[in-house]
Design an enzyme around this catalytic site. Sequence first.
Site, PDB file in Angstrom:
ATOM      1  CB  CYS A   1       8.332  -3.731  -1.745  1.00  0.00           C
ATOM      2  SG  CYS A   1       9.495  -4.499  -0.608  1.00  0.00           S
ATOM      3  CB  THR A   2       5.163   0.284  -3.143  1.00  0.00           C
ATOM      4  OG1 THR A   2       5.851   1.490  -2.808  1.00  0.00           O
ATOM      5  CG2 THR A   2       4.712  -0.424  -1.884  1.00  0.00           C
TER       6      THR A   2
END
Length: 342
Positions: A333-334
């Site tokens: 997600c990052t």
Amino acid sequence: MYPNELNYTMPPEWGKHERTFISWPVKASMCFPEDHESVCQGYTDIIKAIAEFEPITVVVNPDELEAVERLVGGPNVTLLPIEHSDAWLRDNGPTFVVDNEGTLAGVNWKFNAWGGKYSPWDLDDKVAPQILESLGLARFDAPLVMEGGSIHTDGEGTLLTTEECLLNPNRNPDLERGEIEDRVRKYTGTEHIIWLKQGLSGDETDGHVDNLACFAAPGKVIIQVCDDPQDENYGITLENLQILENAVDAKGRKLEIITIAQPPRVNHEDSRLTLSYLNFYFVNGGIILPVFGGTAAETDKLAEQVLADVFPDRRIRTVNGMAVIREGGNVHCTTQQMPAGK
């Protein structure tokens, strides 16, 4: 013209990367600002792990440049000053596409903070264009609210997603399923979409596929599963597993399916944390895998072994998956990969 009309396609994540992009967390927008220091340490560890394999660019608010430089500065790490409010670059960053000549461009999706959950999001909606401008790449502005964590491609025309997310009325309420599918195909250059149903229990993104399943290679899918009938994920993953077992890809192939057992349930303030080994991230020659420790020690080892068996030519580099999960996501997600052109 649309990207697919210019022969642009979204390459698979396991392809060669030019670099990785990641955004630095912003205390003011965190769900648990009291965790800011530990979350920043988690991001530092992720950035340094990725830098062992490939260059990484950290998107930083201009007033934090010096502080972040002190934490993460080093070989293979550069900082890019761009104002932003939230730090999940997979979702508000560009989706890179490449044409037959190896020329890179970027898709700029509309971003509304996962269906309007976190305001304001105007700065975050402007991050992707600024990244593409910094790289001097052509930009395709897609008329679709979508996050990068909601799709995954095999690089050969097939895309994985979930109905829970892409068809959620909090994203594109005026579009029918067929219209959404058409726009996704045009801007990713894919031909066939495999629609899974729901994402994992507790996932505030409304079911992002990057917590649930991903391609390991064309014709090969990894899915996280649950064997406890009392767990909400039991029915969710069983239904998605059945969909995959009955699916074919864009080339007409039946899928080889690899399962990874989910870690034990962990709650934070009465809410379930979406712990997922599928939120790993491909890097050049390796995989960055979040592990969770504690009650998950056994499933951590099993997940690491499964990925080592599936990807024998890659080094499995683990990081502490508990460091950032309370904010709603993990390593995949990052991050956002920039594929290597020719």
